[in-house]
Enzyme design. Structure first.
Site, PDB file in Angstrom:
ATOM      1  N   ALA A   1       0.858  -1.181   0.000  1.00  0.00           N
ATOM      2  CA  ALA A   1       0.000   0.000   0.000  1.00  0.00           C
ATOM      3  C   ALA A   1       0.894   1.230   0.000  1.00  0.00           C
ATOM      4  CB  ALA A   1      -0.924   0.005   1.214  1.00  0.00           C
TER       5      ALA A   1
ATOM      6  N   ARG B   1       1.414  13.199 -11.406  1.00  0.00           N
ATOM      7  CA  ARG B   1       2.215  11.982 -11.206  1.00  0.00           C
ATOM      8  C   ARG B   1       1.832  10.980 -12.289  1.00  0.00           C
ATOM      9  NH1 ARG B   1       4.530  11.785  -5.848  1.00  0.00           N
ATOM     10  NH2 ARG B   1       3.705  13.435  -4.500  1.00  0.00           N
TER      11      ARG B   1
ATOM     12  N   HIS C   1       2.516   6.143 -15.279  1.00  0.00           N
ATOM     13  CA  HIS C   1       3.370   5.059 -14.828  1.00  0.00           C
ATOM     14  C   HIS C   1       2.771   3.700 -15.168  1.00  0.00           C
ATOM     15  CE1 HIS C   1       4.788   8.117 -11.579  1.00  0.00           C
ATOM     16  NE2 HIS C   1       5.436   8.287 -12.720  1.00  0.00           N
TER      17      HIS C   1
ATOM     18  N   LYS D   1      -3.536  -1.568  -9.681  1.00  0.00           N
ATOM     19  CA  LYS D   1      -3.645  -0.565  -8.625  1.00  0.00           C
ATOM     20  C   LYS D   1      -5.109  -0.256  -8.343  1.00  0.00           C
ATOM     21  CE  LYS D   1       0.636   1.795  -9.977  1.00  0.00           C
ATOM     22  NZ  LYS D   1       1.201   3.045 -10.533  1.00  0.00           N
TER      23      LYS D   1
ATOM     24  N   TYR E   1      -2.717   3.939  -2.786  1.00  0.00           N
ATOM     25  CA  TYR E   1      -2.758   2.918  -3.826  1.00  0.00           C
ATOM     26  C   TYR E   1      -2.600   1.546  -3.173  1.00  0.00           C
ATOM     27  CZ  TYR E   1      -0.346   6.913  -6.180  1.00  0.00           C
ATOM     28  OH  TYR E   1       0.080   8.132  -6.627  1.00  0.00           O
TER      29      TYR E   1
ATOM     30  N   ASP F   1       9.306  12.170 -14.745  1.00  0.00           N
ATOM     31  CA  ASP F   1       8.113  12.241 -15.594  1.00  0.00           C
ATOM     32  C   ASP F   1       8.298  13.249 -16.724  1.00  0.00           C
ATOM     33  OD1 ASP F   1       6.869  10.307 -14.089  1.00  0.00           O
ATOM     34  OD2 ASP F   1       5.724  11.704 -12.865  1.00  0.00           O
TER      35      ASP F   1
END
Length: 203
Positions: A48, A59, A62, A72, A132, A172
């Site tokens: 987690a 973000r 990914h 996720k 997550y 990123d």
């Protein structure tokens, strides 16, 4: 709990009932029985993660190598965010398609994305908290990114905030576009993703 499949196959939103009272509110953002009935298999949680982001932070996008991939289940417990799922599975009929869901600490909804999908979000408020539930542990050698500013993907960040207010990590910022990742052979294969989901479903 209301569950709805998104425009990207293999991704769902989950909206729990929220019970307010004089103390505040209560909700159950993850319910194993509803999840398994909706997705077709239980969610195995190996790790987690929690992130705290200021307004404007982006973000993602990914993703992880498949197999095993990393599914996720994302919940916003404070603040608000725009959660985005991108189909980056080579050979998928919806390759390059994305869908977005607004999550916040009042509704306590969630988004689930299965193995092989790309994930990103934009924090819409300061001190936005995202948690997550991940199906596999962190493995830096198997985790990759696609640029969240890829003009061909045209993710909807600037519908919510001006471009000069977006905040990205160096990683990123430097991530390849979807086309570059495809040309480099770095993206998950749709058939491998289907095989992984079938394995989890016992079929």
């Amino acid at each position: 709990m209301d569950a709805k499949e998104l425009a990207v196959p293999g991704a769902w939103s989950f909206t729990p009932p929220v019970f307010p009272d004089a103390r505040g509110a209560f909700a159950a953002p993850f319910q194993a029985e509803v999840f398994a009935r909706t997705v077709g298999h239980p969610l195995h949680v190996a790790q987690a993660n929690t992130s705290v982001s200021r307004r404007g932070v982006v973000r993602g996008v990914h993703y992880a190598d498949v197999p095993p991939g990393q599914a996720k289940y994302v919940v916003c417990t404070a603040g608000a965010l725009l959660d985005v799922v991108v189909d980056i599975r080579v050979g998928s009929p919806t390759f390059g398609r994305w869908d977005a869901v607004r999550l916040d600490g009042q509704g306590l909804g969630a988004v689930y994305l299965s193995e092989g999908l790309g994930h990103a979000f934009l924090a819409l408020a300061d001190d936005t908290v995202a948690t997550y539930l991940c199906s596999t542990p962190y493995n830096p050698t198997a985790e990759h990114g696609v640029s969240p500013l890829d003009p061909e993907l045209a993710l909807p960040w600037t519908e919510y905030l001006p471009a000069d207010e977006l905040v990205l990590s160096d990683k990123d910022t430097d991530a390849p576009t979807l086309a570059e990742a495809l040309a480099a052979g770095a993206l998950p294969d749709a058939e491998a993703c289907r095989a992984r989901v079938a394995e989890l479903s016992g079929s």
